[in-house]
Scaffold this active site. Sequence first.
Site, PDB file in Angstrom:
ATOM      1  N   ASP A  69       2.085  -9.563  68.801  1.00 32.68           N
ATOM      2  CA  ASP A  69       1.002  -9.116  67.920  1.00 32.68           C
ATOM      3  C   ASP A  69       1.413  -7.795  67.269  1.00 32.68           C
ATOM      4  O   ASP A  69       1.029  -6.713  67.710  1.00 32.68           O
ATOM      5  CB  ASP A  69      -0.299  -8.956  68.701  1.00 32.68           C
TER       6      ASP A  69
ATOM      7  N   HIS B 217      -9.082  -8.813  72.553  1.00 28.39           N
ATOM      8  CA  HIS B 217      -9.518  -8.154  71.317  1.00 28.39           C
ATOM      9  C   HIS B 217     -11.040  -8.077  71.258  1.00 28.39           C
ATOM     10  O   HIS B 217     -11.730  -8.978  71.713  1.00 28.39           O
ATOM     11  CB  HIS B 217      -8.965  -8.910  70.103  1.00 28.39           C
TER      12      HIS B 217
ATOM     13  N   HIS C 216      -1.730   3.292  75.875  1.00 30.52           N
ATOM     14  CA  HIS C 216      -2.552   2.597  74.865  1.00 30.52           C
ATOM     15  C   HIS C 216      -3.832   2.004  75.423  1.00 30.52           C
ATOM     16  O   HIS C 216      -4.753   1.709  74.677  1.00 30.52           O
ATOM     17  CB  HIS C 216      -1.745   1.497  74.188  1.00 30.52           C
TER      18      HIS C 216
END
Lengths: 484, 141
Positions: A96, A204, A407
């Site tokens: 991704d 997501h 992250h």
Amino acid sequence: MSRINYNRISNNIYEIPVAFKEGMRVPARILSSPELIDGIDDKVIDQITNVACLPGIRKYAYCMPDGHMGYGFPIGGVAAFSMSDGIVSPGGIGFDINCGMRLLRTNMTFEELKPKMETLLDDLFRTIPSGVGSKGFVSLDKKQFREVMEKGADWCRENGYATNDDIEYIENRGRIHGADPKTVSEKAVSRGINQMGTLGSGNHYLEIEVANPENIYDKNIAEVFGIDRDNQVVIAIHCGSRGFGHQIATDYLQTFSRFTREHGLKIRDRELMSAPLNSEEGKNYLSAMACAANAAFVNRQLIVSGIRDVFKKVFRKSEHELGIRTIYDVAHNIAKVEKYIIDGREEELLVHRKGATRSFGPDRPEIPQKYRKVGQPVIVGGSMESGSALLCGTKIADEEFFGSTLHGAGRVMSRSKAKKTARGDAVGRKMKENGIMVKTGYMPGLAEEAGFAYKNIDTVVDAVDAIGISKKVARFFPVMNIKG
Amino acid sequence: MPYEIIDENGSGDTGLKITAPTLAKLFEEAAIGVTSIMSETGSFREKEVISVDIKSASLEDLLIDWLSEVVYLKDARNFLPVRAEISRLDDKGYHLKGVLHGEKIDRKRHPVKVDIKAVTYYNLRLRKKGNDWIGEVVFDL
């Protein structure tokens, strides 16, 4: 569970020397904490030490505190390669490409949001497509999609989906230069052309969060970033380049596989295929990666545009009254050309960040003027039950860690184990009891993404704060989540 | 069950373990396994046929490329297969010809699960054991 004899460099830095594995060119360094280090999987150690074997690597192969098993690089892997004798690896960027985080601030407080939460959730879910088979609300022809690849977020500004302010507060101003659509396959285009403005699936999400005053760690910096009132509503978006980027990564793994065969190169891991930066294949991948990165900036920006429309409709307020502004947009699956001092000499390097965020400190010309005194915002996504963290970049990150930090929280549990631990509807009920409304097209998926499937976000954030590669600014807690 | 969904520990990802009497059957079942990760195969009908012709560098690559084609069709044509038929599988020249029977994803009729981003080489296994072919493949979700 790993039983490695690390060299303990400091309280939070654990080094694996080059003697650990034949072919290591530099040591690997795991950034962690006494609490987290024992939980590191052996696969992560194997993967980060494989990275340390790649040609042209400089200084160290780093793994961030949220590190976990990936393909090629571990998630949380950071490595920089010489532009003259180094390589580029799709496995150091991820399928991704430019998966990342966007954080928006608003003028609203939670008290103002509360009465209309159900309508807001329904409207957002309807407007921002998510899950398998979803199509974006913007219809593009091939010429327009080429412009998306080349211009990134600028395409959104030219077409009324972004403000000048949005562009200013996106990493690289939402455009990676060197994007060449000729390096992208027709297959990648047909996978991505209908998906701009969609969330995707898996981990997501789109989340509405609240900044409570007790969770602001640095009030001054928070204010610089736009967190300026008690119980302020903020919006976090986590997604990437969708099928377009996934296909580019798939295509180039094949290309690099062929390159490796033709040149008789040694293969440690087929997901860690690479090509020299000065080869045709390496250059083409970088151009294609830039196309996907630009599409991801567009994807997140279109979602922002959709969110603004929904808020205007639900709250019957103008854009100015709502004050929905981009705090920052960060890429956490990308490779960037940056300059660092290596052995006293400035060198241009290709920094791979795979599940890692850029963390530029104060005075860097690459970050917006408004943030130049405090460092760039670093947006860290947690699980859908834990919310996000806002940090700022530091000079320590710039000087010692290729301007990089963590992250996210980092996964600890497989999907089926998570589903065996709890049912999706039970997770949804528990979230509701805790004040978090959630909507998804796939209910069992809630268990797969539950808080217990992830590391504690505060533990990993505390680790990077202690190392000094980014500093804590604020924590936001979720009140509403749309899971892809 | 000719295929079962397996977990990749330490990741958020999922794999398939396929057992079949022939290589062609293994490839056919693996394609339907892909559909089963993203939706309920029982909700799909055979309304559309798509031909596939792939040449690869090895047998393992051929499996990856075949399943990558299914993932590609899911995004590009909004299509998922419920049955696959392989008419040619050259295990020396690594050439596959076949058709996929299925239909376009309709969110009203097809419960969607989790999306597959890509087919990976991670822990990829393809071997003959006794009378059976066994394959294992992991997907990035």
